[in-house]
Scaffold this motif. Structure first.
Motif, short mmCIF file in Angstrom:
data_model
loop_
_atom_site.label_atom_id
_atom_site.label_comp_id
_atom_site.label_asym_id
_atom_site.label_seq_id
_atom_site.Cartn_x
_atom_site.Cartn_y
_atom_site.Cartn_z
N ARG A 38 1.45 -1.27 0.00
CA ARG A 38 0.08 -0.06 0.21
C ARG A 38 1.24 1.25 -0.33
O ARG A 38 0.49 1.71 -1.03
CB ARG A 38 -1.31 0.05 1.33
N ALA A 39 1.52 0.75 0.94
CA ALA A 39 2.56 2.73 0.86
C ALA A 39 3.34 2.86 -0.25
O ALA A 39 3.42 3.80 -1.12
CB ALA A 39 3.78 1.62 2.54
N ALA A 40 3.98 1.39 -0.81
CA ALA A 40 4.59 1.53 -2.09
C ALA A 40 3.73 2.36 -3.05
O ALA A 40 4.36 3.17 -4.65
CB ALA A 40 5.40 0.47 -2.78
N ARG A 41 2.42 2.01 -3.34
CA ARG A 41 1.15 2.08 -4.45
C ARG A 41 0.73 3.53 -4.35
O ARG A 41 1.06 4.42 -5.51
CB ARG A 41 0.60 1.54 -4.37
N GLN A 42 1.28 4.38 -2.99
CA GLN A 42 0.87 5.33 -2.92
C GLN A 42 1.73 6.98 -3.29
O GLN A 42 1.81 7.53 -3.45
CB GLN A 42 0.24 6.24 -0.64
N ARG A 43 3.21 5.95 -2.84
CA ARG A 43 4.49 6.70 -2.89
C ARG A 43 4.43 7.34 -4.95
O ARG A 43 4.96 8.09 -5.24
CB ARG A 43 5.69 6.03 -2.33
N GLN A 44 4.25 5.72 -5.67
CA GLN A 44 4.69 5.74 -7.18
C GLN A 44 4.16 5.08 -7.27
O GLN A 44 4.39 3.76 -7.26
CB GLN A 44 5.76 6.38 -7.09
N ARG A 45 2.70 5.29 -8.15
CA ARG A 45 2.17 3.97 -9.32
C ARG A 45 3.14 3.10 -9.70
O ARG A 45 3.52 4.05 -10.79
CB ARG A 45 0.89 4.86 -9.93
N PRO A 46 3.42 2.17 -9.99
CA PRO A 46 3.68 1.48 -10.82
C PRO A 46 3.77 0.67 -12.40
O PRO A 46 2.10 1.37 -12.28
CB PRO A 46 3.72 0.19 -9.36
N ASP A 47 4.21 0.91 -12.80
CA ASP A 47 3.65 0.13 -14.41
C ASP A 47 2.96 -0.68 -13.85
O ASP A 47 1.67 -1.64 -14.95
CB ASP A 47 4.72 0.70 -15.28
N LEU A 48 3.02 -2.10 -13.30
CA LEU A 48 2.80 -3.28 -12.81
C LEU A 48 3.31 -4.05 -11.40
O LEU A 48 4.46 -3.18 -11.32
CB LEU A 48 4.00 -4.28 -14.18
N VAL A 49 2.21 -4.56 -11.40
CA VAL A 49 2.20 -4.96 -9.87
C VAL A 49 2.42 -6.60 -10.19
O VAL A 49 1.98 -7.59 -10.50
CB VAL A 49 1.41 -4.53 -8.70
N LEU A 50 3.36 -7.27 -9.95
CA LEU A 50 3.71 -8.48 -8.88
C LEU A 50 3.27 -8.88 -7.63
O LEU A 50 3.67 -8.87 -6.83
CB LEU A 50 4.36 -9.54 -9.44
N LEU A 51 1.47 -10.34 -7.71
CA LEU A 51 1.45 -9.40 -6.89
C LEU A 51 0.69 -11.56 -5.94
O LEU A 51 0.62 -11.90 -6.44
CB LEU A 51 0.00 -8.74 -6.28
N ASP A 52 1.41 -11.90 -4.36
CA ASP A 52 1.28 -12.72 -4.72
C ASP A 52 0.25 -13.44 -3.65
O ASP A 52 -0.82 -12.22 -3.48
CB ASP A 52 2.06 -13.06 -2.89
N ILE A 53 -0.77 -14.24 -3.71
CA ILE A 53 -2.24 -14.41 -3.13
C ILE A 53 -1.75 -14.39 -1.47
O ILE A 53 -1.98 -13.82 -0.64
CB ILE A 53 -2.54 -14.84 -4.09
N TRP A 54 -1.42 -15.57 -1.08
CA TRP A 54 -0.77 -15.53 0.48
C TRP A 54 0.31 -14.51 0.81
O TRP A 54 1.48 -15.11 1.35
CB TRP A 54 -0.21 -17.41 0.56
N MET A 55 0.24 -14.56 1.98
CA MET A 55 0.95 -13.69 2.99
C MET A 55 0.30 -13.47 4.04
O MET A 55 -1.36 -13.87 4.28
CB MET A 55 0.54 -11.74 2.29
N PRO A 56 0.84 -13.16 4.95
CA PRO A 56 0.46 -12.88 6.43
C PRO A 56 -0.17 -12.43 6.82
O PRO A 56 -1.34 -12.43 7.90
CB PRO A 56 1.79 -13.05 7.21
N ASP A 57 -0.37 -10.85 6.74
CA ASP A 57 -1.90 -10.06 7.27
C ASP A 57 -2.81 -10.04 5.79
O ASP A 57 -3.56 -9.77 6.41
CB ASP A 57 -0.52 -8.58 7.20
N THR A 58 -2.32 -9.55 5.14
CA THR A 58 -3.90 -9.35 3.65
C THR A 58 -3.47 -10.27 2.93
O THR A 58 -2.18 -10.02 2.04
CB THR A 58 -3.67 -7.97 3.50
N ASP A 59 -4.76 -11.31 1.89
CA ASP A 59 -3.89 -11.87 0.93
C ASP A 59 -4.00 -10.97 0.01
O ASP A 59 -4.27 -10.13 0.03
CB ASP A 59 -4.85 -13.23 0.96
N GLY A 60 -3.39 -11.38 -1.53
CA GLY A 60 -3.64 -10.92 -2.37
C GLY A 60 -4.53 -10.10 -2.71
O GLY A 60 -4.63 -9.04 -3.25
N VAL A 61 -5.23 -11.22 -3.31
CA VAL A 61 -7.01 -11.52 -3.08
C VAL A 61 -7.41 -10.40 -2.70
O VAL A 61 -7.99 -9.34 -3.65
CB VAL A 61 -7.41 -12.19 -3.93
#
Length: 238
Positions: A38-61
């Motif tokens: 979220r912080a990275a997305r707020q700093r600068q809009r990326p051209d593309l995101v590679l997003l893992d589904i299973w993460m410890p805090d909030t899942d990718g979906v």
């Protein structure tokens, strides 16, 4: 090139994807969880995101849905997972995911997914027609084989990438991609540099110019890969 955000809680995955994408000339930002993403997305809009589904805090979906509902899903997102179901893939597609990569991720599949995403986002990479795959060095496309429906296929029109890639007409090496990504990548790079060494008569200067690498970096890379530096000169002499 592009600014790419890699979101994955596994350090090894982040490092590997970052290394490959940096080598391709992209700028890479890394996040190990949804909060950092979220912080990275707020700093600068990326051209593309590679997003893992299973993460410890909030899942990718869930994060994908959050970006979609808040108007922040303005870039293509490629989902990644080694344990997702077809239902999860379909759900992510409906939310707005561009495509899906099943782990372990081969270099070929990674670069193809990134290229396709950047083309959709207005990038400069040449777009491939649906159902075809470009063979590097050959400038042609070949039909992709029909395969059984998998999680990845559910997000790519029912097709997967082929398991074997053939390099151009002067390098008939076949690469088996059913192996660890680093091993497959090393095999490809070794063949790639041997091809250019032979083509340039063993000239390190011309190979450096051709591949876009600084000469010292190129020499270290060739030694690391075990490339026979005299091979190109022998070929030119013959």
């Amino acid at each position: 090139m592009a600014n790419i955000l890699v979101v994955d809680d596994e350090l090894g995955i982040r490092d590997l994807l970052s290394e490959i994408l940096n080598d391709e000339g992209h700028t890479v930002d890394l996040a190990e969880n949804a909060a950092q993403a979220r912080a990275a997305r707020q700093r600068q809009r990326p051209d593309l995101v590679l997003l893992d589904i299973w993460m410890p805090d909030t899942d990718g979906v869930t994060l994908l849905k959050e970006w979609s509902t808040t108007g922040l899903l303005t870039m293509p997102v490629v989902m990644m997972s080694g344990h997702a179901t077809i239902e999860t893939a379909v759900e992510a597609t409906k939310i707005g995911a561009h495509s899906f990569l099943e782990k372990p991720i081969t270099m070929q599949k990674l670069l193809k997914a990134v290229e396709a995403g950047l083309v959709r986002n207005g990038g400069t990479a040449a777009a491939a027609a649906p159902g075809v795959v470009r063979k590097p060095g050959m400038g042609i496309v070949a039909p992709m084989p029909q395969v059984e429906l998998t999680v990845e296929a559910a997000m790519t029109g029912g097709q997967n990438l082929p398991a074997v890639v053939e390099m151009g007409p002067q390098a008939r090496q076949l690469f088996e991609l059913d192996k660890p990504l680093r091993d497959a990548r090393d095999e490809f790079e070794k063949c790639y540099f041997e091809f250019h060494l032979a083509k340039e008569g063993g000239s390190m200067t011309r190979v450096a110019e051709k591949t876009g690498l600084e000469r010292t970096h190129l020499y270290r890379k060739l030694k690391q890969l075990g490339v026979d530096l005299s091979r190109g000169k022998r070929g030119a002499a013959g």
